[in-house]
Write an enzyme that holds these catalytic residues in place. Structure first.
Site, PDB file in Angstrom:
ATOM      1  N   ASN A 114      48.827  38.973  46.740  1.00 58.40           N
ATOM      2  CA  ASN A 114      47.974  40.063  46.250  1.00 58.40           C
ATOM      3  C   ASN A 114      46.905  40.417  47.264  1.00 58.40           C
ATOM      4  O   ASN A 114      46.418  39.572  48.005  1.00 58.40           O
ATOM      5  CB  ASN A 114      47.365  39.700  44.877  1.00 58.40           C
ATOM      6  CG  ASN A 114      45.995  39.070  45.000  1.00 58.40           C
ATOM      7  OD1 ASN A 114      44.983  39.779  45.119  1.00 58.40           O
ATOM      8  ND2 ASN A 114      45.954  37.734  45.003  1.00 58.40           N
ATOM      9  N   PHE A 118      39.269  42.910  44.380  1.00 61.50           N
ATOM     10  CA  PHE A 118      38.239  42.939  43.319  1.00 61.50           C
ATOM     11  C   PHE A 118      38.162  44.290  42.599  1.00 61.50           C
ATOM     12  O   PHE A 118      37.077  44.875  42.457  1.00 61.50           O
ATOM     13  CB  PHE A 118      36.850  42.594  43.879  1.00 61.50           C
ATOM     14  CG  PHE A 118      36.663  41.200  44.382  1.00 61.50           C
ATOM     15  CD1 PHE A 118      37.528  40.173  44.023  1.00 61.50           C
ATOM     16  CD2 PHE A 118      35.582  40.894  45.212  1.00 61.50           C
ATOM     17  CE1 PHE A 118      37.329  38.870  44.483  1.00 61.50           C
ATOM     18  CE2 PHE A 118      35.373  39.606  45.683  1.00 61.50           C
ATOM     19  CZ  PHE A 118      36.248  38.597  45.318  1.00 61.50           C
ATOM     20  N   SER A 182      37.874  34.830  48.254  1.00 63.15           N
ATOM     21  CA  SER A 182      39.030  35.739  48.173  1.00 63.15           C
ATOM     22  C   SER A 182      39.255  36.377  49.540  1.00 63.15           C
ATOM     23  O   SER A 182      38.298  36.774  50.195  1.00 63.15           O
ATOM     24  CB  SER A 182      38.777  36.830  47.129  1.00 63.15           C
ATOM     25  OG  SER A 182      38.793  36.267  45.854  1.00 63.15           O
ATOM     26  N   ASN A 184      40.581  39.214  50.230  1.00 66.74           N
ATOM     27  CA  ASN A 184      40.833  40.658  50.214  1.00 66.74           C
ATOM     28  C   ASN A 184      39.590  41.536  50.251  1.00 66.74           C
ATOM     29  O   ASN A 184      39.674  42.741  50.071  1.00 66.74           O
ATOM     30  CB  ASN A 184      41.685  41.008  48.982  1.00 66.74           C
ATOM     31  CG  ASN A 184      42.982  40.223  48.992  1.00 66.74           C
ATOM     32  OD1 ASN A 184      43.654  40.175  50.014  1.00 66.74           O
ATOM     33  ND2 ASN A 184      43.301  39.567  47.884  1.00 66.74           N
ATOM     34  N   THR A 185      38.421  40.913  50.440  1.00 62.46           N
ATOM     35  CA  THR A 185      37.188  41.679  50.674  1.00 62.46           C
ATOM     36  C   THR A 185      36.729  41.307  52.073  1.00 62.46           C
ATOM     37  O   THR A 185      36.444  40.133  52.337  1.00 62.46           O
ATOM     38  CB  THR A 185      36.107  41.294  49.632  1.00 62.46           C
ATOM     39  OG1 THR A 185      36.566  41.680  48.342  1.00 62.46           O
ATOM     40  CG2 THR A 185      34.774  41.999  49.928  1.00 62.46           C
ATOM     41  N   LYS A 220      33.678  28.513  44.344  1.00 60.87           N
ATOM     42  CA  LYS A 220      35.138  28.480  44.557  1.00 60.87           C
ATOM     43  C   LYS A 220      35.441  28.656  46.039  1.00 60.87           C
ATOM     44  O   LYS A 220      34.959  29.602  46.667  1.00 60.87           O
ATOM     45  CB  LYS A 220      35.799  29.601  43.745  1.00 60.87           C
ATOM     46  CG  LYS A 220      37.323  29.597  43.827  1.00 60.87           C
ATOM     47  CD  LYS A 220      37.932  30.506  42.782  1.00 60.87           C
ATOM     48  CE  LYS A 220      39.442  30.525  42.848  1.00 60.87           C
ATOM     49  NZ  LYS A 220      40.031  31.419  41.846  1.00 60.87           N
ATOM     50  N   ASN A 249      41.137  29.021  46.107  1.00 60.34           N
ATOM     51  CA  ASN A 249      41.593  30.407  46.008  1.00 60.34           C
ATOM     52  C   ASN A 249      42.965  30.536  46.696  1.00 60.34           C
ATOM     53  O   ASN A 249      43.562  29.531  47.079  1.00 60.34           O
ATOM     54  CB  ASN A 249      40.548  31.325  46.666  1.00 60.34           C
ATOM     55  CG  ASN A 249      40.411  32.631  45.895  1.00 60.34           C
ATOM     56  OD1 ASN A 249      41.422  33.287  45.633  1.00 60.34           O
ATOM     57  ND2 ASN A 249      39.197  32.986  45.519  1.00 60.34           N
TER      58      ASN A 249
HETATM   59  C1  LIG Z   1      46.958  38.759  41.417  1.00 58.15           C
HETATM   60  C2  LIG Z   1      45.880  37.740  41.627  1.00 58.15           C
HETATM   61  C3  LIG Z   1      44.546  38.116  41.514  1.00 58.15           C
HETATM   62  C4  LIG Z   1      43.541  37.170  41.705  1.00 58.15           C
HETATM   63  N1  LIG Z   1      42.235  37.556  41.584  1.00 58.15           N
HETATM   64  C5  LIG Z   1      41.259  36.634  41.735  1.00 58.15           C
HETATM   65  C6  LIG Z   1      39.909  36.989  41.551  1.00 58.15           C
HETATM   66  O1  LIG Z   1      39.582  38.123  41.207  1.00 58.15           O
HETATM   67  N2  LIG Z   1      38.960  36.025  41.752  1.00 58.15           N
HETATM   68  C7  LIG Z   1      39.279  34.732  42.096  1.00 58.15           C
HETATM   69  O2  LIG Z   1      38.388  33.902  42.257  1.00 58.15           O
HETATM   70  N3  LIG Z   1      40.572  34.367  42.244  1.00 58.15           N
HETATM   71  C8  LIG Z   1      41.554  35.280  42.073  1.00 58.15           C
HETATM   72  N4  LIG Z   1      42.848  34.908  42.226  1.00 58.15           N
HETATM   73  C9  LIG Z   1      43.150  33.503  42.620  1.00 58.15           C
HETATM   74  C10 LIG Z   1      43.461  32.631  41.422  1.00 58.15           C
HETATM   75  O3  LIG Z   1      42.368  32.514  40.554  1.00 58.15           O
HETATM   76  C11 LIG Z   1      43.878  31.232  41.905  1.00 58.15           C
HETATM   77  O4  LIG Z   1      42.779  30.633  42.569  1.00 58.15           O
HETATM   78  C12 LIG Z   1      45.053  31.264  42.863  1.00 58.15           C
HETATM   79  O5  LIG Z   1      45.978  32.251  42.483  1.00 58.15           O
HETATM   80  C13 LIG Z   1      45.774  29.921  42.916  1.00 58.15           C
HETATM   81  O6  LIG Z   1      46.279  29.569  41.652  1.00 58.15           O
HETATM   82  P1  LIG Z   1      47.815  29.783  41.230  1.00 58.15           P
HETATM   83  O7  LIG Z   1      48.662  29.192  42.308  1.00 58.15           O
HETATM   84  O8  LIG Z   1      47.928  29.098  39.907  1.00 58.15           O
HETATM   85  O9  LIG Z   1      48.026  31.253  41.109  1.00 58.15           O
HETATM   86  C14 LIG Z   1      43.875  35.830  42.035  1.00 58.15           C
HETATM   87  C15 LIG Z   1      45.219  35.458  42.121  1.00 58.15           C
HETATM   88  C16 LIG Z   1      46.214  36.389  41.928  1.00 58.15           C
HETATM   89  C17 LIG Z   1      47.644  35.954  42.032  1.00 58.15           C
END
Ligand SMILES: Cc1cc2nc3c(=O)[nH]c(=O)nc-3n(C[C@H](O)[C@H](O)[C@H](O)COP(=O)(O)O)c2cc1C
Length: 341
Positions: A114, A118, A182, A184-185, A220, A249
């Site tokens: 992704n 945000f 994250s 992406n910012t 985080k 993350n």
């Molecule tokens: C589509 C998507 C959007 C996410 N958006 C955020 C976010 O807005 N803020 C954040 O701290 N982590 C975000 N994450 C990260 C997740 O909270 C998590 O830390 C990461 O995906 C690892 O966990 P997983 O393997 O269970 O997905 C996002 C992950 C995905 C896949």
């Protein structure tokens, strides 16, 4: 089995559109059905309840940040068996996020990519929604609010940007997360460097100290930090009095992927993240685990991977991608495995 058939249909459609459709269904369910769990529901098994940073969690599996950024479906997550929910990331200024397409599935690797950036309605809108769920008595598990920096805000103004969001959300959050990880910012992850992180953390701790109810504050981190930099960030958090670290993350690494990879930037989540995020969790926990709580996230797909995070030092775990691949029964399956395992 039923979800498997539905999933193959859903996976044929653009990932963000399916996410939006799922959110529509879950928010309708949240608004119209006040589902409470029976005392004998596995998601409420007393053997799994725990107290972490002063909060009581009915079970240790939470929904990770990013799925329900604007707190639209809080009651649904509880009903699906999650023991806590982290909403956000929200930012001071509402923002649309990056250009589409920006969310992709990598089924061969049980992963997602992704670069949403945000997209959210802003911290104040999130607070209003949480207020409304709470006033209607619909919140039954701890709710974390994850805060990020607005894209329009310069790095030097980050502390004030986070402070605004903190002030907006602290009254309705059970815990608050500083997200500096994250990918992406632009420039966000540079805020993990100790000088920048100290500026943000100190601003929020000062605000927190003035409150009648102190809100647990977590940070985080990214899995792409070099070990030494992650340790430096963890030490700073401990010294300043942060309550917990969320590890981790998404990763910008593309290592270990076997299937086709969508072009362009973005963070990888899911199975390929498991190893690094768990190793980083263990590294940090071995160093400062006596003084700070850990939330393990990255590649939790089942009770075995959840158990591995607990063993590496997590008091709580979260999942995002595992839920996408596992479907509505995901949380209860994991929790059931934890009870019996
Ligand atoms: C589509 C998507 C959007 C996410 N958006 C955020 C976010 O807005 N803020 C954040 O701290 N982590 C975000 N994450 C990260 C997740 O909270 C998590 O830390 C990461 O995906 C690892 O966990 P997983 O393997 O269970 O997905 C996002 C992950 C995905 C896949």
């Amino acid at each position: 089995m039923a979800y498997r058939s539905l999933r193959s249909l859903a996976f044929a459609v653009d990932a963000e559109r399916v996410h939006r459709l799922a959110m529509l269904g879950l928010s309708a369910w949240s608004r119209f059905c006040d589902v409470d769990l029976d005392a004998d529901d596995v998601a409420r098994d007393p053997a799994l309840a725990r107290t972490v940073f002063g909060l009581t969690f009915p079970n240790p599996l939470g929904l990770a940040a990013g799925f329900d950024k604007d707190a639209e479906c809080v009651p649904a997550w509880q009903a699906l068996g999650f023991g806590f929910v982290e909403v956000g990331t929200v930012t001071r200024h509402p923002q649309p996020g990056n250009d589409k397409p920006r969310l992709f599935r990598l089924p061969a690797d049980r992963a997602l990519l992704n670069r949403l950036g945000f997209n959210n309605h802003g911290a104040e809108a999130c607070a209003r929604r949480l207020t409304s769920w709470r006033q209607r008595g619909r919140v039954k598990v701890p709710i974390g609010v994850n805060l990020g920096k607005s894209k329009a805000t310069e790095a030097k103004d980050a502390p004030a940007d986070y402070a605004f969001s903190f002030n907006a959300c602290a009254d309705v959050a059970d815990y608050v997360v500083v997200n500096v990880s994250s990918p992406n910012t632009p420039g966000l992850r540079d805020l993990q460097q100790t000088a920048a992180l100290a500026g943000i953390v100190d601003a929020l701790l000062e605000l927190n100290a003035q409150r009648t109810r102190r809100v647990p504050l977590l940070v985080k981190v990214a899995p792409d930090l070099a070990d030494d930099d992650a340790l430096a960030a963890a030490h700073l958090c401990v010294e300043r009095g942060i309550d917990g670290l969320i590890v981790s993350n998404t990763t910008i690494a593309r290592t270990g992927l076997t299937g086709p990879i969508p072009e362009g930037p973005g963070g990888i989540s899911g199975a390929p993240l498991f190893e690094r995020s768990t190793a980083l969790l263990k590294l940090l926990h071995d160093d400062v685990g006596q003084r700070i709580a850990f939330v393990g996230v990255g590649g939790v797909f089942d009770a075995g991977s959840a158990q591995a995070k607990l063993k590496a030092g997590a008091s709580l775990i979260q999942s995002y991608t595992g839920f996408v691949y596992g479907g509505p029964g995901f949380a209860r399956d994991v929790v059931k495995g934890l009870v019996s395992g």
